[in-house]
Scaffold this active site. Structure first.
Site, PDB file in Angstrom:
ATOM      1  N   ARG A 109     -11.126  -0.472   1.988  1.00 49.48           N
ATOM      2  CA  ARG A 109     -12.587  -0.556   2.008  1.00 49.48           C
ATOM      3  C   ARG A 109     -13.153  -0.716   0.601  1.00 49.48           C
ATOM      4  O   ARG A 109     -14.237  -1.263   0.422  1.00 49.48           O
ATOM      5  CB  ARG A 109     -13.163   0.686   2.721  1.00 49.48           C
ATOM      6  CG  ARG A 109     -12.862   1.981   2.062  1.00 49.48           C
ATOM      7  CD  ARG A 109     -13.061   3.171   2.984  1.00 49.48           C
ATOM      8  NE  ARG A 109     -11.936   3.334   3.918  1.00 49.48           N
ATOM      9  CZ  ARG A 109     -11.830   4.318   4.806  1.00 49.48           C
ATOM     10  NH1 ARG A 109     -12.804   5.215   4.919  1.00 49.48           N
ATOM     11  NH2 ARG A 109     -10.787   4.410   5.594  1.00 49.48           N
ATOM     12  N   ASP A 151       0.148  -4.989   4.534  1.00 47.85           N
ATOM     13  CA  ASP A 151      -1.254  -4.600   4.352  1.00 47.85           C
ATOM     14  C   ASP A 151      -2.115  -5.750   3.814  1.00 47.85           C
ATOM     15  O   ASP A 151      -3.286  -5.558   3.492  1.00 47.85           O
ATOM     16  CB  ASP A 151      -1.331  -3.374   3.431  1.00 47.85           C
ATOM     17  CG  ASP A 151      -2.510  -2.479   3.766  1.00 47.85           C
ATOM     18  OD1 ASP A 151      -3.084  -2.630   4.857  1.00 47.85           O
ATOM     19  OD2 ASP A 151      -2.872  -1.641   2.914  1.00 47.85           O
ATOM     20  N   LYS A 170       1.479   8.017   0.264  1.00 43.62           N
ATOM     21  CA  LYS A 170       1.858   8.093   1.681  1.00 43.62           C
ATOM     22  C   LYS A 170       3.223   8.764   1.823  1.00 43.62           C
ATOM     23  O   LYS A 170       4.027   8.714   0.897  1.00 43.62           O
ATOM     24  CB  LYS A 170       1.975   6.679   2.265  1.00 43.62           C
ATOM     25  CG  LYS A 170       0.662   5.975   2.518  1.00 43.62           C
ATOM     26  CD  LYS A 170       0.915   4.593   3.105  1.00 43.62           C
ATOM     27  CE  LYS A 170      -0.386   3.824   3.329  1.00 43.62           C
ATOM     28  NZ  LYS A 170      -1.313   4.463   4.270  1.00 43.62           N
ATOM     29  N   ASP A 195       0.837  -1.195   0.000  1.00 43.29           N
ATOM     30  CA  ASP A 195       0.000   0.000   0.000  1.00 43.29           C
ATOM     31  C   ASP A 195       0.876   1.252   0.000  1.00 43.29           C
ATOM     32  O   ASP A 195       1.358   1.702   1.025  1.00 43.29           O
ATOM     33  CB  ASP A 195      -0.912   0.002   1.242  1.00 43.29           C
ATOM     34  CG  ASP A 195      -1.861   1.201   1.248  1.00 43.29           C
ATOM     35  OD1 ASP A 195      -1.947   1.909   0.216  1.00 43.29           O
ATOM     36  OD2 ASP A 195      -2.521   1.419   2.288  1.00 43.29           O
ATOM     37  N   ASP A 242      -5.826   6.422  -0.912  1.00 42.74           N
ATOM     38  CA  ASP A 242      -5.180   5.667   0.161  1.00 42.74           C
ATOM     39  C   ASP A 242      -6.196   4.922   1.040  1.00 42.74           C
ATOM     40  O   ASP A 242      -5.829   4.100   1.865  1.00 42.74           O
ATOM     41  CB  ASP A 242      -4.306   6.599   1.005  1.00 42.74           C
ATOM     42  CG  ASP A 242      -3.310   5.842   1.879  1.00 42.74           C
ATOM     43  OD1 ASP A 242      -3.146   4.624   1.646  1.00 42.74           O
ATOM     44  OD2 ASP A 242      -2.716   6.466   2.772  1.00 42.74           O
TER      45      ASP A 242
END
Ligand code: BES
Ligand code: MN
Ligand code: ZN
Length: 503
Positions: free
Chosen positions: A350, A287, A276, A269, A346
């Site tokens: 979900r 992740d 990030k 990720d 990011d």
């Protein structure tokens, strides 16, 4: 590694170390004072010169007579009334690390008993096996010169009453299966993302399923497109690695109930276009902790032959920035037909879960459990000591809390009230993938997932704080903890027992 469960006297067991647990209370139990007498009063002498049986204290004595073992380890148990399974787990893990340091090949000890009446005998046995194997786990795959610092411990013997032998052996065997499954998936989480691509994760799931005799289907990009998982594909779009959708199935002949376990499998990720900061980004190879846990749970459930029909569902891909990556402001139509505004690339976990959870609901299970390293906010809320639990069903919550108590993997319930649904409203789509700045980040993430669950009883476990350790808290090595495997396996066992007793 061999674990023996025996009911023979400690002093007759040969091996390197005989561990004697000593309570802080005055006076040694008869068995210990007998051993003390036969080896010349060494134990009492050690206690006169500093060993005070404080919780966690250890004192190694070399003995040349009186018992079969070559050495005695005095292990401070602290106050008897304060000793519960949680403390016993810590104690045993530290003890194993110390014994390994002392080049111990084998040890024997009496099962340490909890003073908390809620701790069952089988959980006590389980704690001994699990603490040992979990503490001594190592990941040294990429050290070209593996230092042979230690001689591995090859045998441990635990002493219990003759009347307990049968059930202790059963519990030990079960614990061994589960902790094996857990340690294997710790490898997956520790693997760097260039090694553990979505394709390699799928390969692992296939070979494990073959070994366990369960079925496993892997869908590639084309099939994922056909199924309409556009939220999942949107995340995968920035990466050169092909996304994989993995469905494992444990279907015993006789089973009570059907459960779907769903895992977030982001093998790396970066944040995507909403990239990030570089500090700590290396850790984002973990992740896929939820996906790994899902695979480990399937492994454990199959090894234990738990009579529940269980699906293990994993959505695996990378979240990368590139010319083909999805962008903030994009809108996608999910498999369920509901539309999502990507406010931040990011918040990708979900998105892939929206499709994976919807897929799970189409299998019409009695319950869905998802595991995901979903939010930094849950680390702020609970730190590394508890997994965040979110659910639309209080009976499931109770069952999961019981499983947490028994397995020693703590969970803490956070709310999914309708009030929070407001926070993920989008101006242009049905929902957006982030909430309000600095407000209830792990709850709004859960609200997003809930939007795709419908009426199915569901538990979401946010393991962002518990899947990985910097070595501060967890006894043993830095890195993957295997979080979720023992917890959810125990949960599924509970469900099978509940359903069986209802018939
Ligand atoms: N994988 C991260 C969450 C995470 C953080 C896991 C720390 C493990 C340790 C997740 O995809 C993420 O980036 N979440 C964002 C969401 C935000 C953009 C709404 C976060 O928590 O900052
Ligand atoms: Mn992210
Ligand atoms: Zn993530």
């Amino acid at each position: 590694m061999r674990f023996n469960i025996v009911s023979t006297a400690l002093n007759t067991i040969s091996g390197d170390v005989c561990v004697l647990g000593i309570y802080k209370e005055k006076g040694l139990p008869k068995q210990v004072s007998d051993i003390d007498r036969s080896c010349g009063g060494m134990i009492k002498e050690a206690m006169r010169y500093g060993f005070n049986a404080e919780f966690g204290r250890q004192c190694l004595l070399h003995v040349d007579k009186g018992i079969k073992a070559k050495r005695i380890l005095l292990l401070g148990l602290g106050k008897r009334s304060e000793l519960d399974l949680k403390k016993i787990r810590i104690l045993l893990a530290r003890m194993c690390l110390y014994l390994r340091q002392q080049n111990t090949k084998s040890y024997c000890m009496q099962l340490i008993r909890s003073s908390d009446r809620r701790d069952s005998f089988s959980d006590t046995v389980e704690a001994h096996i699990t603490s040992h194997e979990s503490a001594l786990y190592e990941f040294n795959q990429y050290k070209t010169e593996r230092k042979e610092e230690y001689i591995p411990i090859v045998e441990a013997s635990f002493v219990c009453l003759a009347s307990e032998l049968k059930s202790a052996k059963e519990s030990a065997k079960k614990a061994h299966h589960v902790v094996q499954a857990m340690n294997l998936i710790r490898n997956l989480v520790n693997e760097p993302s260039n090694m553990l691509t979505p394709s390699n994760l799928a390969r692992y799931a296939v070979s494990m399923s073959k070994r366990d005799g369960i079925s496993c289907k892997v869908y590639g990009r084309k099939e994922i497109e056909k199924m309409g998982m556009r939220a999942f594909l949107g995340v995968a779009k920035g990466s050169a690695e092909e996304p994989k959708f993995i469905v494992m199935e444990h279907k015993p002949k006789k089973s009570h109930g059907k459960i779907c376990v769903v895992g977030k499998g982001i093998t790396f990720d970066s944040g995507g276009i909403s990239i990030k900061p570089s500090k700590g980004m290396d850790e984002m190879k973990m992740d896929m902790g939820g996906a790994a846990a899902t695979i480990g749970i399937m492994d454990a459930v199959a090894r234990l032959k738990i009579p529940v029909h269980v699906y293990g569902i994993v959505a695996a891909c990378e979240n990368m920035p590139s010319g083909t990556a999805q962008k903030p402001g994009d809108v996608v139509e999910t498999m369920s037909g509901k539309t999502v505004e990507i406010a931040n690339t990011d918040a990708e976990g979900r998105l892939i879960l929206a499709d994976a959870l919807h897929y799970a609901t189409t299998l019409k299970p009695d319950a869905i459990v998802d595991l995901a390293t979903l939010t930094g906010a849950v680390v702020v809320a609970l730190g590394s000591h508890a997994t965040g639990m979110f659910t639309n069903n209080s009976v499931l919550a109770k069952t999961m809390e019981a499983a947490a108590f028994q397995s020693g993997e703590a969970v803490w319930r956070l709310p999914v009230w309708e009030d929070y649904q407001e926070d993920v409203k989008s101006d242009i789509a049905d929902i957006k993938n982030i909430g309000l700045p600095m407000e209830a980040g792990s709850i709004t993430a859960a609200m997003f997932l809930k939007f795709f669950i419908g009426k199915t009883p569901w538990i979401h476990l946010d393991i962002a704080g518990t899947a990985w350790t910097d070595g501060r808290k967890h006894i043993g090595v830095k890195g993957a903890t295997g979080s979720g495997v023992r917890l959810v396996t125990r949960f599924i066992e509970e469900i099978s027992e509940m359903k069986a007793s209802r018939r």
